[in-house]
Write an enzyme that holds these catalytic residues in place. Structure first.
Site, PDB file in Angstrom:
ATOM      1  N   LYS A 131       0.730  -1.336   0.161  1.00 42.54           N
ATOM      2  CA  LYS A 131       0.065   0.119   0.109  1.00 42.54           C
ATOM      3  C   LYS A 131       0.962   1.389  -0.073  1.00 42.54           C
ATOM      4  CE  LYS A 131      -3.967  -2.162   2.455  1.00 42.54           C
ATOM      5  NZ  LYS A 131      -4.909  -1.983   3.463  1.00 42.54           N
TER       6      LYS A 131
ATOM      7  N   TYR B 247     -12.616  -2.053  -3.554  1.00 40.01           N
ATOM      8  CA  TYR B 247     -13.118  -2.416  -2.085  1.00 40.01           C
ATOM      9  C   TYR B 247     -14.651  -2.343  -2.073  1.00 40.01           C
ATOM     10  CZ  TYR B 247      -8.586  -2.219   0.375  1.00 40.01           C
ATOM     11  OH  TYR B 247      -7.357  -2.389   0.968  1.00 40.01           O
TER      12      TYR B 247
ATOM     13  N   ASN C 243      -1.879  -0.030   7.217  1.00 39.00           N
ATOM     14  CA  ASN C 243      -1.344  -1.213   7.282  1.00 39.00           C
ATOM     15  C   ASN C 243      -0.507  -1.794   6.428  1.00 39.00           C
ATOM     16  OD1 ASN C 243      -3.349  -1.893   5.908  1.00 39.00           O
ATOM     17  ND2 ASN C 243      -4.621  -2.900   7.230  1.00 39.00           N
TER      18      ASN C 243
ATOM     19  N   HIS D 296      -2.064  -5.368   1.483  1.00 37.03           N
ATOM     20  CA  HIS D 296      -3.368  -6.052   1.556  1.00 37.03           C
ATOM     21  C   HIS D 296      -3.272  -7.471   1.022  1.00 37.03           C
ATOM     22  CE1 HIS D 296      -7.344  -6.935  -0.179  1.00 37.03           C
ATOM     23  NE2 HIS D 296      -6.858  -7.468  -1.253  1.00 37.03           N
TER      24      HIS D 296
ATOM     25  N   GLU E  70      -9.753 -10.647  -7.665  1.00 33.91           N
ATOM     26  CA  GLU E  70      -8.694  -9.438  -7.309  1.00 33.91           C
ATOM     27  C   GLU E  70      -7.492  -9.631  -8.452  1.00 33.91           C
ATOM     28  OE1 GLU E  70      -7.763  -9.457  -3.110  1.00 33.91           O
ATOM     29  OE2 GLU E  70      -9.850  -8.720  -2.529  1.00 33.91           O
TER      30      GLU E  70
HETATM   31  N1  UDP Z   1      -9.687  -0.222   7.389  1.00 34.99           N
HETATM   32  C1  UDP Z   1     -10.016   0.950   8.211  1.00 34.99           C
HETATM   33  N2  UDP Z   1     -10.660   1.175   9.327  1.00 34.99           N
HETATM   34  C2  UDP Z   1     -11.240   0.137   9.896  1.00 34.99           C
HETATM   35  C3  UDP Z   1     -11.270  -1.290   9.246  1.00 34.99           C
HETATM   36  C4  UDP Z   1     -10.303  -1.326   8.041  1.00 34.99           C
HETATM   37  O1  UDP Z   1      -9.291   1.730   7.622  1.00 34.99           O
HETATM   38  O2  UDP Z   1     -11.842   0.169  10.710  1.00 34.99           O
HETATM   39  C5  UDP Z   1      -9.208  -0.448   6.253  1.00 34.99           C
HETATM   40  C6  UDP Z   1      -7.524  -1.202   6.694  1.00 34.99           C
HETATM   41  O3  UDP Z   1      -6.720  -0.342   5.524  1.00 34.99           O
HETATM   42  C7  UDP Z   1      -8.024  -2.477   5.969  1.00 34.99           C
HETATM   43  C8  UDP Z   1      -9.031  -2.223   4.693  1.00 34.99           C
HETATM   44  O4  UDP Z   1      -9.691  -1.115   5.232  1.00 34.99           O
HETATM   45  O5  UDP Z   1      -6.746  -3.206   5.469  1.00 34.99           O
HETATM   46  C9  UDP Z   1      -9.931  -3.438   4.389  1.00 34.99           C
HETATM   47  O6  UDP Z   1     -10.513  -3.951   5.671  1.00 34.99           O
HETATM   48  P1  UDP Z   1     -10.460  -5.536   6.097  1.00 34.99           P
HETATM   49  O7  UDP Z   1     -11.523  -5.582   7.198  1.00 34.99           O
HETATM   50  O8  UDP Z   1     -10.840  -6.143   4.707  1.00 34.99           O
HETATM   51  O9  UDP Z   1      -9.174  -5.697   6.463  1.00 34.99           O
HETATM   52  P2  UDP Z   1      -7.788  -6.659   5.791  1.00 34.99           P
HETATM   53  O10 UDP Z   1      -8.487  -7.735   4.914  1.00 34.99           O
HETATM   54  O11 UDP Z   1      -7.083  -5.921   5.042  1.00 34.99           O
HETATM   55  O12 UDP Z   1      -7.053  -7.074   7.173  1.00 34.99           O
HETATM   56 MG    MG Z   2      -9.904  -7.763   3.573  1.00 36.40          MG
END
Ligand code: UDP
Ligand code: MG
Length: 136
Positions: free
Chosen positions: A12, A52, A115, A118, A129
């Site tokens: 990212k 997303y 974070n 992805h 994807e």
């Molecule tokens: N995210 C965020 N706030 C939240 C939860 C998620 O900004 O409270 C962002 C974070 O960058 C995350 C992405 O949204 O990686 C997608 O969320 P997901 O729950 O799919 O997490 P991931 O699969 O990336 O662990």
């Molecule tokens: Mg996810």
């Protein structure tokens, strides 16, 4: 029986901006992943919104899409046995604060939104994807 899978990984903007892409790629390689395709790109916000779409009702959706389109990213196809699950393990928890020692998000993640990586969350989504970024 071997179960070679492919999954989609994205480094990212927060990580690319800090020049961590090579270090993160090394972590994939040293954990037995093959990077079979990769490209460094910047996407439009509308493309991030499509990518997303599953999160479209979430309160963080707009910021998330602005963020993913805010700078260059590295998108990769990773290949390994059980790649989808193994990549999720190597990435660590969504919130770097909760991520285990030795995971990418523990090592490099700044916050729940920044974070660093992805990764697809299922075989089905991995295919969707991968097609999203690499079908042409
Ligand atoms: N995210 C965020 N706030 C939240 C939860 C998620 O900004 O409270 C962002 C974070 O960058 C995350 C992405 O949204 O990686 C997608 O969320 P997901 O729950 O799919 O997490 P991931 O699969 O990336 O662990
Ligand atoms: Mg996810």
């Amino acid at each position: 029986m071997n179960n070679i899978e492919q999954t989609l990984s994205i480094i990212k903007p927060d990580a690319v901006e800090r020049n961590l892409d090579n270090e993160i790629k090394e972590m994939f390689i040293s954990n037995g992943f093959k990077i079979t395709k990769e490209k460094k790109i910047q996407i439009e916000k509308s493309e991030a919104e499509n990518f997303y779409k599953v999160h479209e009702t979430k309160p963080f959706y707009n910021d998330l899409c602005s963020y993913l389109s805010s700078g260059p990213i590295v998108v990769m196809i990773l290949e390994k046995e059980n790649a989808v699950l193994k990549n999720r393990e190597l990435m660590g928890a969504t919130n770097p604060k909760d991520a285990k020692e030795g995971t990418i998000r523990k090592k490099y993640g700044i916050s729940i939104d920044k974070n660093s990586v992805h990764g697809s969350d299922s075989k089905e989504n991995a295919k969707i994807e991968i097609d999203f970024f690499f079908k042409d």
